[in-house]
Design a protein around this motif. Structure first.
Motif: not given
Lengths: 333, 333
Positions: A116, A119-120, A122, A144, B8-9, B51, B53-54
Motif C-alpha cells: 500500500r 500507492l501512498n 505515489r 490503481n 489517482p483518486i 480505490g 489511497h491517502v
DNA sequence: CCATCTTTTGGAATGCTGTGCAAATTTGCA
DNA sequence: TGCAAATTTGCACAGCATTCCAAAAGATGG
C-alpha cells in the motif's frame, strides 16, 4: 533539551532574500525552465546561504512524478537479493530516482501494508523481486495505475513489465553438464518456498530430464537456504538414494549441500559428487566451494529497469535474459 | 498502446461519493481524529470502491512528518550490511515508517547527491551506517535540521545520536582468547578502508596487545572483504611472519584468510592457526568455517533506532552495546 | 530610433491533505 | 421535554512547489 530542529527553508524565503519572485526560484531548480543567468545566480547564492533544499514532496504533488521507485523484496539478507538491491539502487540513483525498500518478509499483512505504501507515496514504479506478494496484491497495484516491474516472476499480469532470467536454458545445460560428467543418480535440490523463480528452475530441470529419459529425484526439505541444503544432503545420503550429481535451484542450497555432503558423509566434490547451483552469489566463488553455477545478469537487469522507467513503460512483452554459465570446480569437466 | 494509467483518486472524489465533506475523509484516515462511526463507514466504503489511497506526499507536506527514514549505506551486498538492512527495514516498517535506501557506494559526488535526497524528501530521520559519508556531509544534514542516527561511527557530532557496538571489549577478549590458545605470533587483519568501525576494532586490539605486552602485526592489504583476507594470508605465510593466531576486524576478512591459509598453505584451523572474526555473518556459522566471532546485536540496535524515532530524539548520549562472543571451532578452547 | 520578436518575470491557479475554528448535531441528564 | 455538554461536521486556510498566462524587459533588424 528539546530539539532545536530548524524548520526547513522554503522557496518564498529564498525568493525574498534574492529579491526575485517565487517562480524564479522554482525555475532555477527545474530542469529546462527559462531563467536568465543573472537571476539564476542570485537565487543559487541565496539558496546556498539559507540552506534551501527543494521539497520533493511538494514537487511530486504537482508534477505527478514523485521520483520514488518502490522495491518490494523479501529475504534482503540473502546474498543474491542484496546483490540485486545493490545494483538496482545504484542504477536508479544514477538516474535521479530514489529507492524505497519495502521488506516483504514476515506476515502477509505486513506485505500488504508495504504494498500500500507504494500507492501512498505515489511511486513512479514498483519493482517486485520474486517471492512474497501474491499475484492478487500486485494486481491491486496495477489496478490503481501503478507501473509494475516484475523480476523473475512469471505471473501473466496485464499491465506489468516482466524481466526474466531464462531458467529453461540453464536447467537444460545443467542436466547436460551432469550427464557429461557421468552422473547416474541425479537429484534436484529445491525448497518448499514455492517462489516463482524456484519453481521455474525446478520444473525446467525436471522437464529436461524427462525429455532425456533420465530419472531425477526432487527434494524439498525446507525453505530456500543453506540449512535446507545441508538437511537435504543428510536425507539423501542417509537413505538409499545417494546421488552423484545434484542441481540446486539456488547457490545457497548448493553450498549447504556441499558442506554437509563433505563433512558429514565424506563425499568429495567433484570426484564423488557433482554440484551445480544457480545465481552465482559471491560465496560460490570462494575457495572452499568453487561452485559451478549460473550467473544472473544483474547489471543488464538493472539497465532494463532503467530503460522501462525512462521510456514511460511502453516496452513490449516480457524481457528474457540468458543466464551465464560459470564453470568452476564442483563439476567434473 | 499507451499507458491507460489511471489518475489517482483524491479525497474530494471520495467525499463526493460518500456524500460527506472532504474533511471527513481526511479525518477517517487520520489516527485519533473525531469522526462518527457512521460517516467513517460511509467513507471507508466509498474509498474502497474508488480505490483511494491517502497521498503521503501531501500529508507529509502539512504534517511535517513524511514518514520516511533515510538509510545511508554502502556495500549493501555485504552480508553484514544486508543483515542490518533487513532488520532495520522490518523494524521501521512495523512502526509505520518507510525506508528510503541511499546507496553510498561509488563516487563521493554520488554520496553527496544521496545525502541531499534526505533533505529533499524531508525525511523524519537519517540513519548512517558506518563507512562512506565524510563527517562534513553528515554535518550538513544536522545543520539543516535533520535528525541523524549514526551506527558504529564515532565522530563526535553535536546533534547526532550514536549507536555503537563496543569494540574495545570485544578486541580485548579476542586477544585473551588467542593468548589462552597459546598463540605466539599474532596478527590483526584489517583493511585500507579506514571506516570508523574498522579503525576502532583495529586500534582497540592493538591497544589491548600493547597493554599486555604482546607484539602484533597489523595488516592492511586492500578493501574490506574476502579477497583481501585471502591476500593477507598469502602475504603473511609467504613471508617470514607466519602467525598462529589472527584477529580479523571483519568476518569476511576472516573467511578469506582461512580459505587461503588452508588451501594454499595447508594450515589447519584451529590446530596450526586460530582465527577470530567480527560481526557474526551467516557464513561464519557454515560448516566450512565455524568461525569464532563477535555478534553485533542487530535487533537491539534496531530497537534503539525505533526508540529514538519515537521519543523525538531526546535520548541522551551515545548508546553503547556489547558484542556477544560466539564460540565456534576456529579457536582452540 | 522605432517596430517586432524573444526571452524573462511575476501573479495566480493547481495539486492534495491536515487542522483550527465556529456552526450544527447528537448525547446526557434532570 | 428542555437545556447544557460533548461530538461531529464543514469551511477555509496553510503547507510548498510547478506552471500557465499575460505583462515586462531585452534583443534584433531596418
Amino acid at each position: 533539551m528539546n530539539k532545536p530542529i530548524r524548520t526547513p527553508i522554503n522557496a518564498q524565503q529564498v525568493a525574498d532574500r534574492a529579491g526575485v519572485s517565487r517562480s524564479a526560484v522554482s525555475r532555477t531548480f527545474t530542469e529546462g525552465a527559462s531563467v536568465s543567468e543573472a537571476t539564476r545566480a542570485k537565487v543559487l547564492r541565496a539558496a546556498a546561504e539559507l540552506g534551501y533544499h527543494v521539497n520533493h514532496l511538494a514537487r511530486g504533488l504537482t508534477s505527478q512524478q514523485s521520483g520514488i521507485v518502490c522495491l518490494l523484496i523479501g529475504e534482503i539478507a540473502t546474498p543474491y537479493q542484496s546483490a540485486l538491491l545493490d545494483v538496482v539502487t545504484r542504477r536508479l540513483q544514477a538516474m535521479g530516482k530514489v529507492v524505497m525498500v519495502l521488506n516483504t518478509a514476515g506476515q502477509a499483512e505486513a506485505t500488504e501494508a508495504a504494498l500500500r505504501q507504494t500507492l501512498n507515496y505515489r511511486a513512479d514504479a514498483t519493482v517486485v523481486v520474486s517471492g512474497s506478494p501474491r499475484s492478487s496484491l500486485v494486481e491491486t497495484c496495477v489496478a490503481n495505475g501503478q507501473r509494475v516491474i516484475l523480476i523473475n516472476r512469471d505471473d501473466l499480469l496485464e499491465g506489468t513489465q516482466q524481466i526474466l532470467v531464462d531458467s529453461a536454458g540453464a536447467a537444460a545445460e545443467a542436466l547436460m553438464m551432469l550427464r557429461r560428467a557421468g552422473c547416474d543418480r541425479i537429484a534436484v535440490v529445491s525448497s518448499t518456498a514455492g517462489t516463482p523463480s524456484i519453481v521455474a528452475r525446478e520444473v525446467s530441470f525436471s522437464v529436461a530430464a524427462a525429455q532425456a529419459g533420465v530419472d531425477v529425484q526432487l527434494c524439498r526439505f525446507g525453505p530456500t537456504g543453506y540449512a535446507t541444503g545441508a538437511e537435504t544432503a543428510r536425507q539423501l545420503f542417509a537413505s538409499a538414494a545417494r546421488p552423484d550429481g545434484v542441481f540446486c535451484v539456488t547457490d545457497l542450497l548448493a553450498l549447504g549441500f556441499m558442506d554437509a555432503a563433505r563433512k558429514e558423509f565424506d563425499r568429495r566434490v567433484p570426484d564423488d559428487l557433482c554440484v551445480i547451483g544457480f545465481d552465482d552469489i559471491a560465496q560460490a566463488g570462494w575457495a572452499s566451494y568453487e561452485l559451478t553455477t549460473f550467473r544472473q545478469p544483474l547489471d543488464t537487469m538493472a539497465d532494463h529497469i532503467a530503460t522501462i522507467l525512462e521510456s514511460g513503460g511502453l516496452v513490449a512483452g516480457p524481457i528474457n535474459l540468458p543466464a551465464q554459465t560459470v564453470w568452476r570446480r564442483s563439476v567434473r569437466p
